[in-house]
Scaffold this motif. Structure first.
Motif: not given
Length: 240
Positions: A76-86
């Motif tokens: 019912d939902a996806i939380i697209n949270n994966a990420g990088a801060m370089l």
């Protein structure tokens, strides 16, 4: 009533882990995706499938989503949270850091979205939550490539909303300021890391990931007929 499946990427720490704990406590079955499976499993959440997946691998993301939906029903939902801060300066930042952020922060959002969106459109319901940043709305020193990826997330979210709103799917952008996570630790420039920590301290500290998780849950928890298009939040002392 049994609550529906939610997918959370970048679920091994920080905002992702906090969001997983909160949504699990609300009764949702979960698919957690991250590269560190042990950290996800240590959350010990019920009705949760943990899979070691790099979200830049589209096939692996789709396979994990298929497996979870076979077990728990439609996402019912996806939380697209994966990420990088370089963080780094355009003139001398290693180019492979640009590539990593573009792949993870932009393509990862696209791949996660594609894995669940066709089913949502077919059912006429669903929610896409993209975790961006205040850096997707304004610039910061030494953030050039990172800012570019987060501006892309904001633009992608708005464009996607225009494509799917009439078919019952919501798109939400969450744009936090500085958050106490592991993101900064991956920056290779020690001076930039030191300056960032000093700036964060001058603002009185950063947000707890739990606060961001609660913002995500608030947006998702609205009636399906209501879309909180964007939530921007930061520590009160953060001026920029």
């Amino acid at each position: 009533m049994t609550k529906p499946l939610i997918v959370v990427t970048g679920a091994s720490s920080g905002i992702g882990a906090a969001t997983a704990r909160l949504l699990s406590a609300q009764g949702h079955p979960l698919l957690l995706l991250a590269r560190r499976s042990r950290r996800m499993e240590e959350l010990a959440l019920p009705r949760t499938l943990c899979r070691r997946v790099d979200v830049t691998d589209r096939g692996a993301v789709e396979a994990a989503v298929h497996e979870a939906q076979e077990r728990f029903g439609p996402a019912d939902a996806i939380i697209n949270n994966a990420g990088a801060m370089l963080l780094g300066r355009i003139a001398d930042q290693p180019v492979d850091e640009w590539d990593r952020m573009i792949d993870l922060n932009v393509k990862g959002v696209l791949y996660g979205t594609r894995a669940v969106l066709p089913g949502m459109l077919a059912r006429g319901t669903g929610t896409i939550v993209n975790v961006s940043s205040i850096a997707g709305r304004k610039t910061f020193p030494d953030h050039g490539a990172y800012v570019a990826t987060k501006f892309a997330v904001h633009a992608l979210s708005e464009n996607l909303r225009e494509e799917v709103a009439a078919r019952g799917v919501r798109v939400v952008t969450i744009a936090p300021g500085a958050v106490e996570t592991e993101l900064l630790s991956h920056t290779s420039d020690e001076r930039i890391k030191s300056d960032y920590e000093a700036w964060k301290e001058s603002a009185g500290g950063a947000l707890d990931p739990q606060v961001v998780a609660e913002a995500i849950a608030y947006a998702y928890g609205q009636p399906q007929s209501v879309t909180i298009r964007e939530i921007v939040l930061a520590a009160t002392g953060q001026e920029a």
